[in-house]
Design an enzyme around this catalytic site. Structure first.
Site, mmCIF file in Angstrom:
data_model
loop_
_atom_site.group_PDB
_atom_site.id
_atom_site.type_symbol
_atom_site.label_atom_id
_atom_site.label_comp_id
_atom_site.label_asym_id
_atom_site.label_seq_id
_atom_site.Cartn_x
_atom_site.Cartn_y
_atom_site.Cartn_z
ATOM 1 N N TYR A 127 0.816 -1.217 0.000
ATOM 2 C CA TYR A 127 0.000 0.000 0.000
ATOM 3 C C TYR A 127 0.845 1.260 0.000
ATOM 4 O O TYR A 127 0.423 2.305 -0.483
ATOM 5 C CB TYR A 127 -0.896 0.027 1.237
ATOM 6 C CG TYR A 127 -2.258 -0.579 1.045
ATOM 7 C CD1 TYR A 127 -2.408 -1.827 0.464
ATOM 8 C CD2 TYR A 127 -3.394 0.102 1.453
ATOM 9 C CE1 TYR A 127 -3.652 -2.376 0.306
ATOM 10 C CE2 TYR A 127 -4.646 -0.448 1.294
ATOM 11 C CZ TYR A 127 -4.766 -1.689 0.718
ATOM 12 O OH TYR A 127 -6.001 -2.233 0.561
ATOM 13 N N LYS A 180 2.229 -15.195 2.572
ATOM 14 C CA LYS A 180 2.401 -15.939 1.318
ATOM 15 C C LYS A 180 3.882 -16.292 1.222
ATOM 16 O O LYS A 180 4.571 -15.944 0.247
ATOM 17 C CB LYS A 180 1.906 -15.091 0.131
ATOM 18 C CG LYS A 180 1.818 -15.830 -1.199
ATOM 19 C CD LYS A 180 0.755 -16.897 -1.273
ATOM 20 C CE LYS A 180 0.856 -17.657 -2.587
ATOM 21 N NZ LYS A 180 -0.034 -18.841 -2.629
ATOM 22 N N ASP A 210 -3.947 -17.831 0.606
ATOM 23 C CA ASP A 210 -4.972 -18.480 -0.226
ATOM 24 C C ASP A 210 -5.711 -19.547 0.566
ATOM 25 O O ASP A 210 -6.940 -19.660 0.519
ATOM 26 C CB ASP A 210 -4.356 -19.050 -1.521
ATOM 27 C CG ASP A 210 -3.101 -19.879 -1.296
ATOM 28 O OD1 ASP A 210 -2.561 -19.881 -0.168
ATOM 29 O OD2 ASP A 210 -2.654 -20.548 -2.249
ATOM 30 N N ASP A 254 -6.788 -6.523 4.243
ATOM 31 C CA ASP A 254 -7.875 -5.809 3.563
ATOM 32 C C ASP A 254 -8.845 -6.824 2.969
ATOM 33 O O ASP A 254 -10.066 -6.734 3.151
ATOM 34 C CB ASP A 254 -7.275 -4.922 2.464
ATOM 35 C CG ASP A 254 -8.321 -4.099 1.738
ATOM 36 O OD1 ASP A 254 -9.362 -3.785 2.353
ATOM 37 O OD2 ASP A 254 -8.102 -3.769 0.557
ATOM 38 N N ASP A 266 -12.782 -8.264 4.642
ATOM 39 C CA ASP A 266 -14.054 -8.177 3.908
ATOM 40 C C ASP A 266 -14.716 -9.549 3.841
ATOM 41 O O ASP A 266 -15.928 -9.688 4.021
ATOM 42 C CB ASP A 266 -13.835 -7.676 2.463
ATOM 43 C CG ASP A 266 -14.094 -6.175 2.325
ATOM 44 O OD1 ASP A 266 -13.818 -5.448 3.304
ATOM 45 O OD2 ASP A 266 -14.552 -5.742 1.256
HETATM 46 C C1 IPM Z 1 -10.563 -0.586 3.995
HETATM 47 C C2 IPM Z 1 -10.759 0.023 2.628
HETATM 48 C C3 IPM Z 1 -9.572 0.908 2.318
HETATM 49 C C4 IPM Z 1 -8.338 0.033 2.325
HETATM 50 C C5 IPM Z 1 -9.667 1.690 1.003
HETATM 51 C C6 IPM Z 1 -10.933 2.513 0.939
HETATM 52 C C7 IPM Z 1 -8.456 2.543 0.777
HETATM 53 O O1 IPM Z 1 -10.944 -0.981 1.690
HETATM 54 O O2 IPM Z 1 -10.475 0.165 4.981
HETATM 55 O O3 IPM Z 1 -10.501 -1.813 4.088
HETATM 56 O O4 IPM Z 1 -8.037 -0.643 1.343
HETATM 57 O O5 IPM Z 1 -7.654 0.006 3.357
HETATM 58 MG MG MG Z 2 -11.145 -2.931 2.514
#
Ligand code: IPM
Ligand code: MG
Length: 355
Positions: free
Chosen positions: A139, A190, A222, A246, A250
């Protein structure tokens, strides 16, 4: 005095933050010394000051004990040059405040077990803490960009790296969290392909020697992505880098039924923190009073727990959220038949009433 910078941001951000602010105001009514000051971030920062992280916003955040953030991003900003994009405001405030430890709990409430996309028996009682490193990795790695190769072809490139101190400090946070939970930590990397990951694994293994009570395991990312939907209850604390965290956070959010339920905390070395829901700005439903404010309200609970060391207040807020769910109140994202569907503001009011 609890000095809180409030950054509503874009999309549903202002609506959901308004509900969390109601909770803070109710706590203030009970005698808690809370000071809130508002500022712009993301697209709102761009609109107000042509900068997704205006100077004044960073200054306010630096001068505060904690930051409450809604969400950033919107269609109208998608075509801006990258430095002006709302997401840059988020990345810069994390970096600017040194918030390297990102805690993303995935907790399944018994009332919402049917909202999960997985079978109830796989997720009932699920309680995972994902610790994502937040200020390093691909990042932020340099160099990056788009360049021209000697043969004239264009190439996009980014750089993944982790320094020893970056891995060490987040590993310590991870083991500290594991010590307070079920003393199991799975470090996700990884290492079968990436040198950065091989190094990550070496350092985490070294730090583990200081925490003999914690059972450390390692898993490739993975496989971890698969295990999270195959048998998620095998995990207690998951420690991982910025980009893997990240993605996995999710994925883990869906185990719980709705990303609208998940809070997060991003902490520096002194427990100063930024608190935000895991979900985004959802521009498609902005302004309709249908967004779920519970992730933001639960982020205030995390703020009380981690920055202000007020476990009692954290539990009071979490208890109020539980009570509202037990009452059968649901926003659209967690609605199932037989429940009572309510809007964003009504949900905020219900939590305040349950406090
Ligand atoms: C998160 C989001 C952010 C990230 C984006 C919006 C930059 O996806 O907080 O997980 O990737 O960190
Ligand atoms: Mg995110």
């Amino acid at each position: 005095m609890m000095k809180i910078a409030v950054l509503p941001g874009d999309g549903i951000g202002p609506e959901i933050v308004a509900q969390a602010a109601k909770v803070l105001e109710a706590l203030r009514g009970d005698g808690l010394k809370i000071e809130m000051e508002y500022a712009h971030i993301g697209g709102a920062g761009y609109d107000a000051a042509q900068d997704p992280l205006p100077e004044a916003t960073l200054k306010l955040a630096q001068a505060s004990d904690a930051v409450l953030l809604g969400a950033v991003g919107g269609y109208q900003y998608d075509t801006l040059p990258r430095p002006m994009r709302p997401e840059q405001g988020l990345l810069r405030i994390r970096k600017g405040l040194g918030l390297f430890a990102n805690l993303r709990p995935a907790l399944v409430y018994p009332e919402l077990v049917n909202a999960s996309s997985l079978k109830p028996e796989l997720v009932s009682g699920l309680d995972i803490m994902i610790l994502r490193e937040l200020t390093g990795d691909i990042y932020f790695g340099q160099p990056r960009g788009i360049r021209e190769l000697p043969n004239g072809e264009r190439q996009g490139f980014d750089t993944m790296h982790y320094s020893e101190s970056e891995v060490r400090r987040v590993a310590h946070v991870g083991f500290g969290i594991a010590m307070k939970r079920n003393k199991k930590m799975c470090s996700v990397d990884k290492a079968n392909v990436l040198d950065t990951s091989m190094f990550w694994r070496e350092i985490v293994t070294e730090v583990a020697k200081e925490y003999p009570a914690v059972e450390l395991s390692h898993m490739y990312v993975d496989n971890a992505a698969m295990q999270l939907v195959r048998a998620p209850k095998q995990f207690d604390v998951i420690l991982t880098g910025n980009i893997f965290g990240d993605i996995l956070s999710d994925e883990a959010s869906m185990l719980t039924g709705s990303i609208g339920m998940l809070p997060s905390a991003s902490l520096d070395a002194d427990n100063k923190g930024l608190y935000e829901p895991c979900h985004g700005s959802a521009p498609d439903i902005a302004g309709k009073d249908i967004a779920n404010p519970l992730a933001t309200i639960l982020s205030v609970a995390m703020m009380m727990r981690y920055t202000f060391a007020r476990e009692d207040i954290a539990q009071r807020i979490e208890g109020a959220v539980r009570k509202v769910l037990q009452q059968g109140l649901r926003t659209g994202d967690i609605y199932e038949s037989g429940m009572q569907k309510i809007g964003t503001a009504a949900m905020g009011d219900a939590v305040v009433a349950a406090l």
